[in-house]
Design a protein around this motif. Structure first.
Motif, PDB file in Angstrom:
ATOM      1  N   THR A   9       0.832  -1.209   0.000  1.00 52.84           N
ATOM      2  CA  THR A   9       0.000   0.000   0.000  1.00 52.84           C
ATOM      3  C   THR A   9       0.866   1.258   0.000  1.00 52.84           C
ATOM      4  OG1 THR A   9      -0.131  -0.013   2.429  1.00 52.84           O
ATOM      5  CG2 THR A   9      -1.870  -1.161   1.236  1.00 52.84           C
ATOM      6  N   GLY A  10       2.190   1.086  -0.175  1.00 51.99           N
ATOM      7  CA  GLY A  10       3.110   2.210  -0.139  1.00 51.99           C
ATOM      8  C   GLY A  10       3.384   2.804  -1.506  1.00 51.99           C
ATOM      9  N   THR A  11       4.448   3.582  -1.599  1.00 57.78           N
ATOM     10  CA  THR A  11       4.720   4.364  -2.801  1.00 57.78           C
ATOM     11  C   THR A  11       4.975   3.491  -4.013  1.00 57.78           C
ATOM     12  OG1 THR A  11       5.654   6.135  -1.429  1.00 57.78           O
ATOM     13  CG2 THR A  11       6.167   6.180  -3.778  1.00 57.78           C
ATOM     14  N   THR A  12       5.981   2.622  -3.956  1.00 55.14           N
ATOM     15  CA  THR A  12       6.235   1.753  -5.103  1.00 55.14           C
ATOM     16  C   THR A  12       5.385   0.496  -5.047  1.00 55.14           C
ATOM     17  OG1 THR A  12       8.089   0.610  -4.015  1.00 55.14           O
ATOM     18  CG2 THR A  12       8.600   2.587  -5.314  1.00 55.14           C
ATOM     19  N   GLY A  13       5.146  -0.032  -3.841  1.00 54.88           N
ATOM     20  CA  GLY A  13       4.394  -1.273  -3.712  1.00 54.88           C
ATOM     21  C   GLY A  13       2.972  -1.155  -4.211  1.00 54.88           C
ATOM     22  N   GLY A  14       2.322  -0.039  -3.917  1.00 52.55           N
ATOM     23  CA  GLY A  14       0.959   0.146  -4.391  1.00 52.55           C
ATOM     24  C   GLY A  14       0.884   0.217  -5.905  1.00 52.55           C
ATOM     25  N   LEU A  15       1.839   0.900  -6.514  1.00 47.14           N
ATOM     26  CA  LEU A  15       1.883   0.987  -7.970  1.00 47.14           C
ATOM     27  C   LEU A  15       2.184  -0.378  -8.577  1.00 47.14           C
ATOM     28  CD1 LEU A  15       3.897   4.317  -8.155  1.00 47.14           C
ATOM     29  CD2 LEU A  15       1.540   4.002  -8.937  1.00 47.14           C
ATOM     30  N   LEU A  16       3.095  -1.129  -7.954  1.00 46.80           N
ATOM     31  CA  LEU A  16       3.432  -2.447  -8.462  1.00 46.80           C
ATOM     32  C   LEU A  16       2.250  -3.398  -8.360  1.00 46.80           C
ATOM     33  CD1 LEU A  16       5.410  -4.617  -9.450  1.00 46.80           C
ATOM     34  CD2 LEU A  16       6.143  -4.902  -7.071  1.00 46.80           C
ATOM     35  N   ALA A  17       1.555  -3.379  -7.226  1.00 49.62           N
ATOM     36  CA  ALA A  17       0.416  -4.287  -7.039  1.00 49.62           C
ATOM     37  C   ALA A  17      -0.635  -4.089  -8.126  1.00 49.62           C
ATOM     38  CB  ALA A  17      -0.188  -4.075  -5.654  1.00 49.62           C
ATOM     39  N   SER A  18      -0.803  -2.850  -8.583  1.00 48.29           N
ATOM     40  CA  SER A  18      -1.788  -2.587  -9.631  1.00 48.29           C
ATOM     41  C   SER A  18      -1.371  -3.184 -10.971  1.00 48.29           C
ATOM     42  CB  SER A  18      -2.015  -1.084  -9.783  1.00 48.29           C
ATOM     43  OG  SER A  18      -0.866  -0.440 -10.332  1.00 48.29           O
ATOM     44  N   LEU A  19      -0.081  -3.502 -11.115  1.00 45.96           N
ATOM     45  CA  LEU A  19       0.426  -4.088 -12.358  1.00 45.96           C
ATOM     46  C   LEU A  19       0.432  -5.608 -12.335  1.00 45.96           C
ATOM     47  CD1 LEU A  19       3.531  -1.734 -12.906  1.00 45.96           C
ATOM     48  CD2 LEU A  19       1.260  -1.539 -13.943  1.00 45.96           C
ATOM     49  N   LEU A  20       0.191  -6.197 -11.168  1.00 47.01           N
ATOM     50  CA  LEU A  20       0.257  -7.649 -11.008  1.00 47.01           C
ATOM     51  C   LEU A  20      -1.107  -8.166 -10.560  1.00 47.01           C
ATOM     52  CD1 LEU A  20       3.652  -7.930  -9.077  1.00 47.01           C
ATOM     53  CD2 LEU A  20       3.278  -8.123 -11.544  1.00 47.01           C
ATOM     54  N   PRO A  21      -1.894  -8.744 -11.466  1.00 45.00           N
ATOM     55  CA  PRO A  21      -3.255  -9.174 -11.117  1.00 45.00           C
ATOM     56  C   PRO A  21      -3.311 -10.177  -9.973  1.00 45.00           C
ATOM     57  CG  PRO A  21      -2.938  -9.171 -13.503  1.00 45.00           C
ATOM     58  CD  PRO A  21      -1.585  -8.958 -12.891  1.00 45.00           C
ATOM     59  N   ASP A  22      -2.276 -10.980  -9.810  1.00 46.26           N
ATOM     60  CA  ASP A  22      -2.305 -12.015  -8.771  1.00 46.26           C
ATOM     61  C   ASP A  22      -1.554 -11.599  -7.509  1.00 46.26           C
ATOM     62  OD1 ASP A  22       0.262 -12.038  -9.736  1.00 46.26           O
ATOM     63  OD2 ASP A  22       0.458 -14.220  -9.777  1.00 46.26           O
ATOM     64  N   ALA A  23      -1.258 -10.314  -7.374  1.00 48.85           N
ATOM     65  CA  ALA A  23      -0.450  -9.855  -6.241  1.00 48.85           C
ATOM     66  C   ALA A  23      -1.159 -10.089  -4.914  1.00 48.85           C
ATOM     67  CB  ALA A  23      -0.123  -8.377  -6.398  1.00 48.85           C
ATOM     68  N   ARG A  24      -0.378 -10.521  -3.937  1.00 50.47           N
ATOM     69  CA  ARG A  24      -0.834 -10.574  -2.552  1.00 50.47           C
ATOM     70  C   ARG A  24      -0.222  -9.368  -1.852  1.00 50.47           C
ATOM     71  NH1 ARG A  24       0.006 -15.949   0.870  1.00 50.47           N
ATOM     72  NH2 ARG A  24      -1.520 -16.619  -0.684  1.00 50.47           N
TER      73      ARG A  24
END
Length: 269
Positions: A9-24
């Motif tokens: 839910t942070g700066t890079t992690g939130g952006l990355l999670a939106s790019l990975l459909p299966d992200a936990r």
């Protein structure tokens, strides 16, 4: 490959999670589907967060001078994880302890990448002390005229997504910058031009900056941050790479484009 995104839910992690459909999405306070509780200060949360994942985006604990012991403990439990992408920093030199010890731990995983981004453009927005300086009309650092290849966190996330999902593991360090190196005075001039409001840069001695930062974080960590400003002053971050374009196929975003987009979003919010 299912991926655990620490700091999801942070700066890079939130952006990355939106790019990975299966992200936990790992977070201390999960409230949404796909989120799982994870807290570096509570090792009991590690096992459940790692269950069933094969890749990890690893953001070490923030504000900790020597995160190596807890990160090593975490990785020792990641028995079925095949690929780890570490968010490090261009300012971190390899060492036996501290942040500099983390790349060696990650390289022991079969597939890996170490991201070494320069300073975030997002430091000029949000809650960062530089952003507060923008709002106050005066950015205070200990950098003098030293220049930085400021990089958009969205570009870091794009590189991370490729490092986590490309069929062939990267197994390398990625030094990530924006397309140009700017001093804080240069960046302040761009902000002034785009906002129509005067924003200046004032450079101070590292000891004074430590005192200012220590109001918000532990003093030992504040001194470390001030020392990084001194490194910038001495030219350590005055460089530009083509990593974003090499990995993603598109050029890195400029600071002017980033801040212009930020102003557009906030004016319509």
């Amino acid at each position: 490959m299912s991926t655990l995104v620490i700091g999801g839910t942070g700066t890079t992690g939130g952006l990355l999670a939106s790019l990975l459909p299966d992200a936990r999405v790992a977070t201390r306070k999960p409230v949404l589907p796909g989120q799982v509780r994870f807290d570096w200060d509570v090792p009991a949360t590690f096992e459940a967060a790692l269950d069933g994942v094969h890749g990890v985006y690893l953001i070490p604990p923030v504000g900790v001078v020597d995160p190596a012991p807890v990160v090593e403990s975490f990785l020792s439990r990641a028995r079925f994880v095949r690929r780890v992408v570490l968010l490090s920093s261009s300012a971190v030199q390899e060492s036996a302890t501290g942040m500099g010890a983390l790349p060696a731990l990650v390289r022991a995983v079969p597939e890996w990448a170490v991201l070494r981004p320069s300073w975030f453009m997002q430091n000029f927005t949000g809650d960062h002390q530089v952003a507060q300086g923008v709002r106050d009309g005066e950015i205070v650092t200990a950098t003098d005229d030293g220049r930085v290849g400021f990089v958009d966190a969205a570009d870091i996330a794009a590189v991370a997504a490729r490092a986590l999902t490309d069929p062939v593991p990267h197994n390398t360090d990625h030094l990530i910058t924006g397309p140009e190196a700017l001093s804080y005075a240069d960046a302040a001039a761009v902000v002034s031009e785009l906002t129509g409001r005067v924003v200046r840069h004032r450079s101070v001695r590292a000891a004074e900056l430590t005192d200012r930062i220590a109001a918000a974080v532990p003093r030992e960590f504040a001194a470390l941050l001030a020392a990084l400003d001194e490194d910038i002053r001495d030219g350590a971050e005055d460089r530009v790479t083509t990593t974003v374009e090499d990995v993603t196929g598109r050029p890195a975003r400029s600071f002017r484009a980033f801040y212009g987009d930020f102003l557009s979003r906030t004016s319509t919010a």
